[in-house]
Each structure stands twice: as C-alpha cells, then as structure tokens.
Design a protein around this motif. Sequence first.
Motif, PDB file in Angstrom:
ATOM      1  N   ALA A   1       0.983  -1.121  -0.022  1.00  0.00           N
ATOM      2  CA  ALA A   1      -0.248   0.174   0.191  1.00  0.00           C
ATOM      3  C   ALA A   1       1.077   1.108  -0.054  1.00  0.00           C
ATOM      4  CB  ALA A   1      -0.923   0.092   1.302  1.00  0.00           C
ATOM      5  N   VAL A   2       0.437   1.970  -0.953  1.00  0.00           N
ATOM      6  CA  VAL A   2       1.499   3.269  -1.160  1.00  0.00           C
ATOM      7  C   VAL A   2       0.467   4.407  -0.452  1.00  0.00           C
ATOM      8  CG1 VAL A   2       2.506   4.849  -2.699  1.00  0.00           C
ATOM      9  CG2 VAL A   2       2.419   2.724  -3.264  1.00  0.00           C
ATOM     10  N   VAL A   3       1.062   5.197   0.462  1.00  0.00           N
ATOM     11  CA  VAL A   3       0.613   6.267   1.236  1.00  0.00           C
ATOM     12  C   VAL A   3       1.292   7.830   0.500  1.00  0.00           C
ATOM     13  CG1 VAL A   3      -0.002   7.364   3.300  1.00  0.00           C
ATOM     14  CG2 VAL A   3       0.391   5.103   3.204  1.00  0.00           C
ATOM     15  N   SER A   4       0.403   8.564   0.348  1.00  0.00           N
ATOM     16  CA  SER A   4       0.875   9.563  -0.287  1.00  0.00           C
ATOM     17  C   SER A   4       1.474  10.568   0.665  1.00  0.00           C
ATOM     18  CB  SER A   4      -0.258  10.532  -1.032  1.00  0.00           C
ATOM     19  OG  SER A   4      -1.138  11.156  -0.154  1.00  0.00           O
ATOM     20  N   THR A   5       2.432  11.413   0.458  1.00  0.00           N
ATOM     21  CA  THR A   5       3.144  12.293   1.362  1.00  0.00           C
ATOM     22  C   THR A   5       2.093  13.413   2.042  1.00  0.00           C
ATOM     23  OG1 THR A   5       3.709  13.626  -0.213  1.00  0.00           O
ATOM     24  CG2 THR A   5       5.382  11.894   0.464  1.00  0.00           C
ATOM     25  N   GLN A   6       1.069  13.817   1.092  1.00  0.00           N
ATOM     26  CA  GLN A   6       0.071  14.618   1.576  1.00  0.00           C
ATOM     27  C   GLN A   6      -0.757  14.355   2.931  1.00  0.00           C
ATOM     28  OE1 GLN A   6      -2.010  16.027  -1.604  1.00  0.00           O
ATOM     29  NE2 GLN A   6      -0.805  17.564  -2.182  1.00  0.00           N
ATOM     30  N   SER A   7      -1.327  12.923   2.615  1.00  0.00           N
ATOM     31  CA  SER A   7      -2.049  12.439   3.637  1.00  0.00           C
ATOM     32  C   SER A   7      -1.199  12.101   5.025  1.00  0.00           C
ATOM     33  CB  SER A   7      -2.831  11.155   3.527  1.00  0.00           C
ATOM     34  OG  SER A   7      -1.774  10.199   2.885  1.00  0.00           O
ATOM     35  N   THR A   8       0.064  11.757   4.765  1.00  0.00           N
ATOM     36  CA  THR A   8       0.904  11.541   5.716  1.00  0.00           C
ATOM     37  C   THR A   8       1.215  12.886   6.620  1.00  0.00           C
ATOM     38  OG1 THR A   8       2.176   9.722   4.630  1.00  0.00           O
ATOM     39  CG2 THR A   8       3.216  10.701   6.437  1.00  0.00           C
ATOM     40  N   GLY A   9       1.503  13.953   5.949  1.00  0.00           N
ATOM     41  CA  GLY A   9       1.655  15.250   6.696  1.00  0.00           C
ATOM     42  C   GLY A   9       0.412  15.805   7.460  1.00  0.00           C
ATOM     43  N   ALA A  10      -0.483  15.519   6.681  1.00  0.00           N
ATOM     44  CA  ALA A  10      -1.844  16.078   7.557  1.00  0.00           C
ATOM     45  C   ALA A  10      -2.236  15.094   8.797  1.00  0.00           C
ATOM     46  CB  ALA A  10      -3.152  15.647   6.647  1.00  0.00           C
ATOM     47  N   MET A  11      -1.878  13.531   8.832  1.00  0.00           N
ATOM     48  CA  MET A  11      -1.789  12.596   9.877  1.00  0.00           C
ATOM     49  C   MET A  11      -1.106  13.172  10.673  1.00  0.00           C
ATOM     50  SD  MET A  11      -4.170  10.197   9.271  1.00  0.00           S
ATOM     51  CE  MET A  11      -3.352   8.741   9.995  1.00  0.00           C
ATOM     52  N   SER A  12       0.169  13.660  10.499  1.00  0.00           N
ATOM     53  CA  SER A  12       1.102  13.874  11.595  1.00  0.00           C
ATOM     54  C   SER A  12       0.717  15.112  12.354  1.00  0.00           C
ATOM     55  CB  SER A  12       2.444  14.141  11.049  1.00  0.00           C
ATOM     56  OG  SER A  12       2.916  15.268  10.156  1.00  0.00           O
TER      57      SER A  12
ATOM     58  N   ARG B   1      -2.468  16.032  12.918  1.00  0.00           N
ATOM     59  CA  ARG B   1      -3.283  15.479  13.683  1.00  0.00           C
ATOM     60  C   ARG B   1      -2.642  15.187  15.037  1.00  0.00           C
ATOM     61  NH1 ARG B   1      -6.940  12.247  10.171  1.00  0.00           N
ATOM     62  NH2 ARG B   1      -6.900  13.369   8.215  1.00  0.00           N
ATOM     63  N   TYR B   2      -1.931  14.346  15.159  1.00  0.00           N
ATOM     64  CA  TYR B   2      -1.202  13.560  16.070  1.00  0.00           C
ATOM     65  C   TYR B   2      -0.444  14.651  16.802  1.00  0.00           C
ATOM     66  CZ  TYR B   2      -2.096   8.985  14.184  1.00  0.00           C
ATOM     67  OH  TYR B   2      -2.775   7.949  13.704  1.00  0.00           O
ATOM     68  N   VAL B   3      -0.057  15.592  16.319  1.00  0.00           N
ATOM     69  CA  VAL B   3       0.563  16.668  17.227  1.00  0.00           C
ATOM     70  C   VAL B   3      -0.425  17.449  17.905  1.00  0.00           C
ATOM     71  CG1 VAL B   3       1.715  19.066  17.022  1.00  0.00           C
ATOM     72  CG2 VAL B   3       2.720  17.214  15.324  1.00  0.00           C
ATOM     73  N   VAL B   4      -1.589  17.635  17.349  1.00  0.00           N
ATOM     74  CA  VAL B   4      -2.468  18.231  18.146  1.00  0.00           C
ATOM     75  C   VAL B   4      -3.065  17.359  19.280  1.00  0.00           C
ATOM     76  CG1 VAL B   4      -5.246  19.057  18.154  1.00  0.00           C
ATOM     77  CG2 VAL B   4      -3.552  19.594  16.377  1.00  0.00           C
ATOM     78  N   LEU B   5      -3.024  16.074  19.189  1.00  0.00           N
ATOM     79  CA  LEU B   5      -3.199  15.332  20.267  1.00  0.00           C
ATOM     80  C   LEU B   5      -2.177  14.936  21.265  1.00  0.00           C
ATOM     81  CD1 LEU B   5      -4.726  11.931  18.331  1.00  0.00           C
ATOM     82  CD2 LEU B   5      -5.738  13.678  19.810  1.00  0.00           C
ATOM     83  N   ARG B   6      -1.091  15.053  20.834  1.00  0.00           N
ATOM     84  CA  ARG B   6       0.292  15.419  21.846  1.00  0.00           C
ATOM     85  C   ARG B   6       0.030  16.549  22.577  1.00  0.00           C
ATOM     86  NH1 ARG B   6       4.348  13.440  17.368  1.00  0.00           N
ATOM     87  NH2 ARG B   6       4.085  11.170  17.416  1.00  0.00           N
ATOM     88  N   VAL B   7      -0.500  17.642  21.938  1.00  0.00           N
ATOM     89  CA  VAL B   7      -0.442  18.740  22.900  1.00  0.00           C
ATOM     90  C   VAL B   7      -1.620  18.832  23.789  1.00  0.00           C
ATOM     91  CG1 VAL B   7      -1.070  21.372  22.633  1.00  0.00           C
ATOM     92  CG2 VAL B   7       0.535  20.305  21.030  1.00  0.00           C
ATOM     93  N   CYS B   8      -2.580  18.341  23.378  1.00  0.00           N
ATOM     94  CA  CYS B   8      -3.644  17.857  24.305  1.00  0.00           C
ATOM     95  C   CYS B   8      -3.258  16.997  25.415  1.00  0.00           C
ATOM     96  CB  CYS B   8      -5.021  17.293  23.518  1.00  0.00           C
ATOM     97  SG  CYS B   8      -5.764  18.371  22.577  1.00  0.00           S
ATOM     98  N   ARG B   9      -2.277  15.981  25.197  1.00  0.00           N
ATOM     99  CA  ARG B   9      -2.177  14.934  26.166  1.00  0.00           C
ATOM    100  C   ARG B   9      -1.294  15.837  27.235  1.00  0.00           C
ATOM    101  NH1 ARG B   9      -0.189   9.806  23.101  1.00  0.00           N
ATOM    102  NH2 ARG B   9      -2.301   8.907  22.580  1.00  0.00           N
ATOM    103  N   ILE B  10      -0.269  16.716  26.946  1.00  0.00           N
ATOM    104  CA  ILE B  10       0.477  17.472  27.620  1.00  0.00           C
ATOM    105  C   ILE B  10      -0.197  18.382  28.334  1.00  0.00           C
ATOM    106  CG2 ILE B  10       2.199  19.457  27.465  1.00  0.00           C
ATOM    107  CD1 ILE B  10       3.429  18.077  25.039  1.00  0.00           C
ATOM    108  N   PHE B  11      -1.246  19.093  27.834  1.00  0.00           N
ATOM    109  CA  PHE B  11      -2.126  19.914  28.736  1.00  0.00           C
ATOM    110  C   PHE B  11      -2.895  19.104  29.848  1.00  0.00           C
ATOM    111  CE2 PHE B  11      -2.154  23.334  25.077  1.00  0.00           C
ATOM    112  CZ  PHE B  11      -1.373  24.167  26.014  1.00  0.00           C
ATOM    113  N   ARG B  12      -3.180  17.718  29.662  1.00  0.00           N
ATOM    114  CA  ARG B  12      -3.859  17.038  30.481  1.00  0.00           C
ATOM    115  C   ARG B  12      -2.885  16.605  31.679  1.00  0.00           C
ATOM    116  NH1 ARG B  12      -6.907  11.538  28.757  1.00  0.00           N
ATOM    117  NH2 ARG B  12      -5.326  12.063  27.246  1.00  0.00           N
TER     118      ARG B  12
END
Length: 150
Positions: free
Chosen positions: A1-12, A14-25
């Motif tokens: 399965a080939v994943v495009s770099t655009q979707s990988t960048g968008a996914m990362s 989203r994960y940054v936002v989740l990480r920031v939320c964890r830090i605030f928690r």
Amino acid sequence: AVVSTQSTGAMSKRYVVLRVCRIFRIIRIFKFVRHSQDLILIVKVVIHAKKELGLLVILLGIFTITFGSIMYYTENESNPVMFNSIMQGCWWSIVTITTVGYGEVVPSTPGGKFVGSIVLTSGMVFLALPMTIIVSKFSSVYEKEKGSTS
C-alpha cells in the motif's frame, strides 16, 4: 500500500494536536498541588533547601567525573570493552554512587574493585548526609506552617 506524502503530513499534524492535548492534561495534574496541603509543604521544603540541593548536585557532578576518570584509567587496559571511555566510567560512577547497581559494567582488576568499594561507600555517605539537612528543613517548615495555621 502506497501512502501519499500529503495524507502523511496531515496525519502527523493531527497527532501533534493530540500530543499537545495530552501535555495539557498532564499539566492539569499540577493544579491539584495547590489543593493538597502536604504537597504544598513538600514544595516549600524544596524551596527552602534549594541551596543544599544545589550543592548536592554539584558534588554529584564532581564525584562522577573524578571517580569515572579514575575508573577509566584503572580498568581501560585490562577491560577495554566495559570501560572504553571516560563517559562510560562516569556512567558506572553515577550508577554506583546512587547505589542503583545495574551490573552491566563491572570492574575486573583488584585496583578497580578497590576503587569501586570506595565509590560505593562514599556514595552511601554522600546520599545520607544531605538527608539530615533536608529533614531539619522539613521540620522547621512544618513547625512554621503548624504555627501559622493555629
């Protein structure tokens, strides 16, 4: 399965936002410190003993570098795999001074074992002496707090 770099960048992103939320928690936990009188007391003791704790950290650094270097020069010729650098000797020194003793790096020569016993003994004294100062600071801060609340 080939994943495009655009979707990988968008996914990362989203994960940054989740990480920031964890830090605030995690940071929210520190808000509970002001509601616990015992934790406030411990923070006050650390603030009052900051000079002694700073001295402890400086002495730990001096002991680590000194004994790590001594152990490197004592053990390097006969045990070059375990003590291949002064930093490896410093790691051994920290582990020995704090009495953790992982056992992954051990001296093999009689001189190294002698230095190791000196480091272990001085490490126990090194950790025990500041505790008396911290306990006396704790006692004085506790008495002040007890007197101010009464």
